[in-house]
Structures are given as C-alpha cells and as structure tokens.
Write a protein that holds these residues in place. Structure first.
Motif, PDB file in Angstrom:
ATOM      1  N   ARG A  17      -4.818 -32.916  28.199  1.00  0.00           N
ATOM      2  CA  ARG A  17      -5.522 -32.565  29.444  1.00  0.00           C
ATOM      3  C   ARG A  17      -5.919 -33.823  30.222  1.00  0.00           C
ATOM      4  O   ARG A  17      -5.784 -33.888  31.443  1.00  0.00           O
ATOM      5  CB  ARG A  17      -6.803 -31.766  29.140  1.00  0.00           C
ATOM      6  N   ALA A  18      -6.389 -34.835  29.487  1.00  0.00           N
ATOM      7  CA  ALA A  18      -6.805 -36.080  30.156  1.00  0.00           C
ATOM      8  C   ALA A  18      -5.582 -36.799  30.747  1.00  0.00           C
ATOM      9  O   ALA A  18      -5.652 -37.362  31.842  1.00  0.00           O
ATOM     10  CB  ALA A  18      -7.526 -36.986  29.159  1.00  0.00           C
ATOM     11  N   ILE A  19      -4.464 -36.747  30.048  1.00  0.00           N
ATOM     12  CA  ILE A  19      -3.235 -37.392  30.551  1.00  0.00           C
ATOM     13  C   ILE A  19      -2.778 -36.688  31.826  1.00  0.00           C
ATOM     14  O   ILE A  19      -2.434 -37.326  32.833  1.00  0.00           O
ATOM     15  CB  ILE A  19      -2.128 -37.369  29.470  1.00  0.00           C
ATOM     16  N   VAL A  20      -2.786 -35.346  31.780  1.00  0.00           N
ATOM     17  CA  VAL A  20      -2.360 -34.559  32.951  1.00  0.00           C
ATOM     18  C   VAL A  20      -3.232 -34.924  34.157  1.00  0.00           C
ATOM     19  O   VAL A  20      -2.741 -35.174  35.258  1.00  0.00           O
ATOM     20  CB  VAL A  20      -2.446 -33.044  32.638  1.00  0.00           C
ATOM     21  N   ARG A  21      -4.526 -35.008  33.937  1.00  0.00           N
ATOM     22  CA  ARG A  21      -5.466 -35.303  35.023  1.00  0.00           C
ATOM     23  C   ARG A  21      -5.174 -36.674  35.652  1.00  0.00           C
ATOM     24  O   ARG A  21      -5.103 -36.818  36.872  1.00  0.00           O
ATOM     25  CB  ARG A  21      -6.892 -35.269  34.473  1.00  0.00           C
ATOM     26  N   GLU A  22      -5.000 -37.672  34.785  1.00  0.00           N
ATOM     27  CA  GLU A  22      -4.747 -39.029  35.300  1.00  0.00           C
ATOM     28  C   GLU A  22      -3.429 -39.077  36.063  1.00  0.00           C
ATOM     29  O   GLU A  22      -3.328 -39.733  37.104  1.00  0.00           O
ATOM     30  CB  GLU A  22      -4.707 -40.042  34.137  1.00  0.00           C
ATOM     31  N   LEU A  23      -2.424 -38.375  35.551  1.00  0.00           N
ATOM     32  CA  LEU A  23      -1.115 -38.385  36.228  1.00  0.00           C
ATOM     33  C   LEU A  23      -1.210 -37.713  37.590  1.00  0.00           C
ATOM     34  O   LEU A  23      -0.698 -38.230  38.591  1.00  0.00           O
ATOM     35  CB  LEU A  23      -0.062 -37.676  35.360  1.00  0.00           C
ATOM     36  N   VAL A  24      -1.881 -36.564  37.642  1.00  0.00           N
ATOM     37  CA  VAL A  24      -2.007 -35.848  38.925  1.00  0.00           C
ATOM     38  C   VAL A  24      -2.805 -36.704  39.911  1.00  0.00           C
ATOM     39  O   VAL A  24      -2.431 -36.840  41.080  1.00  0.00           O
ATOM     40  CB  VAL A  24      -2.659 -34.460  38.705  1.00  0.00           C
ATOM     41  N   ASP A  25      -3.884 -37.336  39.426  1.00  0.00           N
ATOM     42  CA  ASP A  25      -4.681 -38.197  40.306  1.00  0.00           C
ATOM     43  C   ASP A  25      -3.853 -39.369  40.834  1.00  0.00           C
ATOM     44  O   ASP A  25      -4.138 -39.900  41.906  1.00  0.00           O
ATOM     45  CB  ASP A  25      -5.928 -38.725  39.571  1.00  0.00           C
ATOM     46  N   ALA A  26      -2.835 -39.759  40.064  1.00  0.00           N
ATOM     47  CA  ALA A  26      -1.970 -40.870  40.511  1.00  0.00           C
ATOM     48  C   ALA A  26      -0.853 -40.365  41.435  1.00  0.00           C
ATOM     49  O   ALA A  26       0.031 -41.134  41.820  1.00  0.00           O
ATOM     50  CB  ALA A  26      -1.381 -41.581  39.294  1.00  0.00           C
ATOM     51  N   GLY A  27      -0.873 -39.056  41.752  1.00  0.00           N
ATOM     52  CA  GLY A  27       0.104 -38.514  42.693  1.00  0.00           C
ATOM     53  C   GLY A  27       1.409 -38.073  42.048  1.00  0.00           C
ATOM     54  O   GLY A  27       2.407 -37.825  42.726  1.00  0.00           O
ATOM     55  N   GLN A  28       1.391 -37.939  40.728  1.00  0.00           N
ATOM     56  CA  GLN A  28       2.601 -37.593  39.987  1.00  0.00           C
ATOM     57  C   GLN A  28       2.709 -36.065  39.798  1.00  0.00           C
ATOM     58  O   GLN A  28       1.698 -35.411  39.541  1.00  0.00           O
ATOM     59  CB  GLN A  28       2.549 -38.286  38.618  1.00  0.00           C
ATOM     60  N   THR A  29       3.906 -35.526  39.911  1.00  0.00           N
ATOM     61  CA  THR A  29       4.123 -34.127  39.542  1.00  0.00           C
ATOM     62  C   THR A  29       4.154 -34.033  38.016  1.00  0.00           C
ATOM     63  O   THR A  29       4.815 -34.846  37.359  1.00  0.00           O
ATOM     64  CB  THR A  29       5.458 -33.603  40.112  1.00  0.00           C
ATOM     65  N   VAL A  30       3.426 -33.051  37.480  1.00  0.00           N
ATOM     66  CA  VAL A  30       3.313 -32.932  36.019  1.00  0.00           C
ATOM     67  C   VAL A  30       3.721 -31.534  35.584  1.00  0.00           C
ATOM     68  O   VAL A  30       3.344 -30.543  36.216  1.00  0.00           O
ATOM     69  CB  VAL A  30       1.855 -33.197  35.557  1.00  0.00           C
ATOM     70  N   ARG A  31       4.479 -31.483  34.506  1.00  0.00           N
ATOM     71  CA  ARG A  31       4.831 -30.193  33.899  1.00  0.00           C
ATOM     72  C   ARG A  31       4.063 -30.088  32.576  1.00  0.00           C
ATOM     73  O   ARG A  31       4.272 -30.903  31.672  1.00  0.00           O
ATOM     74  CB  ARG A  31       6.345 -30.129  33.660  1.00  0.00           C
ATOM     75  N   ILE A  32       3.189 -29.091  32.500  1.00  0.00           N
ATOM     76  CA  ILE A  32       2.385 -28.882  31.287  1.00  0.00           C
ATOM     77  C   ILE A  32       3.181 -27.991  30.342  1.00  0.00           C
ATOM     78  O   ILE A  32       3.465 -26.834  30.685  1.00  0.00           O
ATOM     79  CB  ILE A  32       1.047 -28.207  31.640  1.00  0.00           C
ATOM     80  N   ALA A  33       3.542 -28.518  29.181  1.00  0.00           N
ATOM     81  CA  ALA A  33       4.354 -27.740  28.237  1.00  0.00           C
ATOM     82  C   ALA A  33       3.556 -27.475  26.970  1.00  0.00           C
ATOM     83  O   ALA A  33       3.023 -28.400  26.352  1.00  0.00           O
ATOM     84  CB  ALA A  33       5.633 -28.507  27.902  1.00  0.00           C
ATOM     85  N   ALA A  34       3.456 -26.211  26.616  1.00  0.00           N
ATOM     86  CA  ALA A  34       2.760 -25.809  25.389  1.00  0.00           C
ATOM     87  C   ALA A  34       3.207 -24.393  25.064  1.00  0.00           C
ATOM     88  O   ALA A  34       3.904 -23.762  25.859  1.00  0.00           O
ATOM     89  CB  ALA A  34       1.242 -25.860  25.591  1.00  0.00           C
ATOM     90  N   ARG A  35       2.766 -23.885  23.914  1.00  0.00           N
ATOM     91  CA  ARG A  35       3.137 -22.501  23.588  1.00  0.00           C
ATOM     92  C   ARG A  35       2.402 -21.542  24.500  1.00  0.00           C
ATOM     93  O   ARG A  35       2.915 -20.493  24.843  1.00  0.00           O
ATOM     94  CB  ARG A  35       2.805 -22.218  22.111  1.00  0.00           C
ATOM     95  N   HIS A  36       1.186 -21.935  24.910  1.00  0.00           N
ATOM     96  CA  HIS A  36       0.401 -21.104  25.828  1.00  0.00           C
ATOM     97  C   HIS A  36      -0.048 -21.986  26.992  1.00  0.00           C
ATOM     98  O   HIS A  36      -1.230 -22.345  27.079  1.00  0.00           O
ATOM     99  CB  HIS A  36      -0.826 -20.521  25.108  1.00  0.00           C
ATOM    100  N   PRO A  37       0.861 -22.373  27.872  1.00  0.00           N
ATOM    101  CA  PRO A  37       0.482 -23.309  28.936  1.00  0.00           C
ATOM    102  C   PRO A  37      -0.464 -22.647  29.928  1.00  0.00           C
ATOM    103  O   PRO A  37      -0.396 -21.444  30.141  1.00  0.00           O
ATOM    104  CB  PRO A  37       1.824 -23.642  29.595  1.00  0.00           C
ATOM    105  N   ALA A  38      -1.350 -23.446  30.494  1.00  0.00           N
ATOM    106  CA  ALA A  38      -2.298 -22.908  31.480  1.00  0.00           C
ATOM    107  C   ALA A  38      -2.686 -24.033  32.423  1.00  0.00           C
ATOM    108  O   ALA A  38      -2.709 -25.206  32.026  1.00  0.00           O
ATOM    109  CB  ALA A  38      -3.538 -22.374  30.770  1.00  0.00           C
ATOM    110  N   LEU A  39      -3.012 -23.665  33.653  1.00  0.00           N
ATOM    111  CA  LEU A  39      -3.463 -24.667  34.612  1.00  0.00           C
ATOM    112  C   LEU A  39      -4.855 -25.134  34.216  1.00  0.00           C
ATOM    113  O   LEU A  39      -5.669 -24.326  33.747  1.00  0.00           O
ATOM    114  CB  LEU A  39      -3.517 -24.069  36.020  1.00  0.00           C
TER     115      LEU A  39
END
Ligand SMILES: NC(=O)c1ccc[n+]([C@@H]2O[C@H](COP(=O)([O-])OP(=O)(O)OC[C@H]3O[C@@H](n4cnc5c(N)ncnc54)[C@H](OP(=O)(O)O)[C@@H]3O)[C@@H](O)[C@H]2O)c1
Length: 300
Positions: A17-39
């Motif tokens: 979650r922290a990685i996703v946040r930092e990437l999005v804040d840096a303007g990067q498109t992120v794909r969250i992959a998990a068995r139960h992915p959620a925004l």
C-alpha cells in the motif's frame, strides 16, 4: 517515471500500500495485483490506478497482471504456512514464476521484497525459502533487485501494535533476555527507496538491506513503547527453549499466535549487513522510530 504501469503484487498489503501511494504521488500509473485487489481508501477519480486479480501460484493470472507493464514489484507475503499455501509455493515457486513471466513480458525492472538474514542454511523453513526465492528470481532475471527490509513500522503496522498490546499485560515476557537487535524501518522510507530503484538512473547494485537509523535491542523498543504509553511494567526474560516449546504446542491450532519460524527469527539480530546497498546509496535519510511513535501509535 516509466511509460507502462508498474504492477505491484501484494499492493493491498502493509508495504504494498505504501509503495502504491508513493508511485501514484510520483505520477506513475500503478496496477495493484492481489488475490483480492481493491482501490486504496485515499484513491480519487483521476488517480492512475488499475486492479488485477492475480495469484502468484497461478501462471495465467500472474502473466495477465504483468501484461504491458513497464516494471514490477513482488511484495507478496506469507508468514505462516497454511494447507493452501506453503513457504515453497509463495516465496520460491511464486517469486520464480513472477520473475520468469516478467522476463517473458520484456520487463527488465523487477524488485523482489525479501527479508534481512535470508540464508539457505537457516534452521527456519521461512528463512530458507526467502533465500531460495531470491536465488530463483536472480536466476530468471539477473538484473532484478532484491530489497531486504528490517522490521517495518508505520501507522497500522503489526509490529508496534503487537508491542502496544503487550503493554496491557502486568508482566511482559521477553524473547530470551530481549537482547536481539533490530533496526526498525518506517514503511514509507522503504517505499521511497523503491521509487528510486524503479526510476532513473538504474542502479548497478542488486541487493539492498534497508534499516532505520537506530539499531535497538528488543527490550529497548518495548521500553520505548511503554514510555510512550506511560505504563510501568516489568520485563520477564523467557528462555528461547520455552518459546520453542510454546510454538510447538501452538502449531496444532488453526491460526497459531506464535510459530517456530518466528521464534527462530527472534533469536537472530535483524540488522543491515555491511556490503549491501543501503538508504545512503539512495540518498534517503530514514526516520527514527522514537520520533515516529506518536504518528504510529496514537493514544488508545
Ligand atoms: N511487515 C514487515 O515487518 C516486513 C519486514 C521485512 C520484510 N517484509 C516483507 O515485505 C513483503 C510485504 O510484507 P507485508 O507485511 O506488507 O505483507 P502483508 O501486509 O501481509 O500483505 C501481503 C500482500 O500479499 C498479497 N498476497 C498474499 N498471497 C498472495 C498470492 N498468492 N498471490 C498474490 N498476492 C498475494 C495480499 O493480498 P491478497 O490476500 O488479496 O492476495 C497482500 O496484498 C513480504 O515479502 C515480507 O516478507 C515485511
């Protein structure tokens, strides 16, 4: 940062979650992959977020989560094996599958999250699987980067909240004498390190160990949490042999509160080794546990 999305496997977990946040804040498109992915709950319309249902034990869903991605992170965890998932299936075969499929998808940049102390010679099945997983990833994708954090803390973590729970006891049992040294690291600092590793310039180093600024004994961390919670408690040394016996007894339970592997982990110092890449190499000054406590453990 990079053109295609970055797939974060385990992107709904504590570190993910922290990685996703930092990437999005840096303007990067992120794909969250998990068995139960959620925004994430902070997501807003317009954030560049995609969801992928993926199980790293499964070839097709892992390949699909990687399709068109420019880079990937494996932040999938398994701390206690179950009948459905073994350390081997997640940390070795799953990690290896992800790296092999990343290579097939022409993804050169892959960060594999592992843990300090990974060695094939440990008497912990967990630690051995982490080491074999690292080797399998590098075998499939030699330019992959291995990141081994020390114990993670941050708001909503498992580490400090468990210690805070212990401070309610009249007497707090220690692992041995409580002398094991840890180097707690803020989850956001590790996420910031990932941003550097996934961006330009490409690092030449393949192995990073990330620890906070302070090496602390387990008992000192407990004392810090006790002081923060304004509680006065006695710490009770408990020999490791007793913990091992307790873990063996607990192993018959469906959700054991303590495992043999966790006891073994608590017998070894969990601190950054000389000779690996560190926060210094990435120009990051990690924050101290002491200063972060009010943010991580608000008053009960
Ligand atoms: N937490 C720490 O103190 C710490 C310290 C050192 C290293 N690490 C390492 O950091 C990494 C992340 O740990 P964490 O504590 O953030 O983990 P976590 O909070 O337990 O999150 C695990 C993530 O992995 C996903 N996942 C589990 N099994 C999966 C599977 N078979 N296929 C795809 N996704 C799966 C989970 O989502 P679903 O359940 O929806 O699939 C979740 O997103 C791990 O490698 C861990 O060993 C953690």
């Amino acid at each position: 940062m990079t053109r295609g999305p970055i797939t974060v496997f385990g992107g709904t977990g504590f570190l993910g979650r922290a990685i996703v946040r930092e990437l999005v804040d840096a303007g990067q498109t992120v794909r969250i992959a998990a068995r139960h992915p959620a925004l994430p709950d902070w997501a807003e319309d317009g954030d560049q977020l995609e969801l992928a249902h993926a199980d790293i034990r499964d070839e097709a869903s892992t390949a699909s989560a990687l399709a068109g991605a420019s880079a990937a992170v494996n932040a999938v965890s398994l701390y206690v094996p179950t009948r459905q998932a073994s350390f081997e299936a997640i940390h070795v075969e799953g990690a290896s599958r992800l790296a092999r499929l990343a290579r097939r998808a022409d993804i050169e940049r892959l960060v594999q999250i592992s843990g300090i102390g990974a060695t094939p010679h440990s008497d912990s099945a967990y630690v051995r699987a982490r080491a074999r997983g690292e080797a399998a990833v590098l075998d499939a994708l030699p330019r992959a980067i291995i990141v081994r954090p020390s114990v993670l803390f941050g708001p909503g973590d498992a580490f400090l909240s468990t210690l805070a729970g212990l401070t309610r006891l009249p007497l707090i049992p220690l692992f041995g004498q409580g002398e094991t040294r840890l180097q707690p690291v803020h989850v956001v600092d590790v996420a910031r390190a990932l941003i550097r590793l996934l961006g330009e310039p490409l690092t030449e180093r393949r192995l990073f160990e990330l620890g906070g600024p302070d090496v602390m004994r387990y008992r000192d961390i407990l004392e810090l949490v006790l002081a923060h919670r304004k509680r006065d408690r006695r710490l009770l040394p408990v020999p490791f042999v007793a913990w091992r016996t307790l873990a063996a007894l607990a192993s018959v339970l469906p959700n054991p509160p303590l495992t043999r592997d966790q006891v073994i982990l608590m017998q070894r110092d969990n601190i950054v080794d000389d000779g690996t890449g560190t926060f210094d190499d990435l120009g990051i000054t990690p924050r101290a546990l002491r200063e972060s406590l009010p943010e991580c453990l608000p008053p009960p």
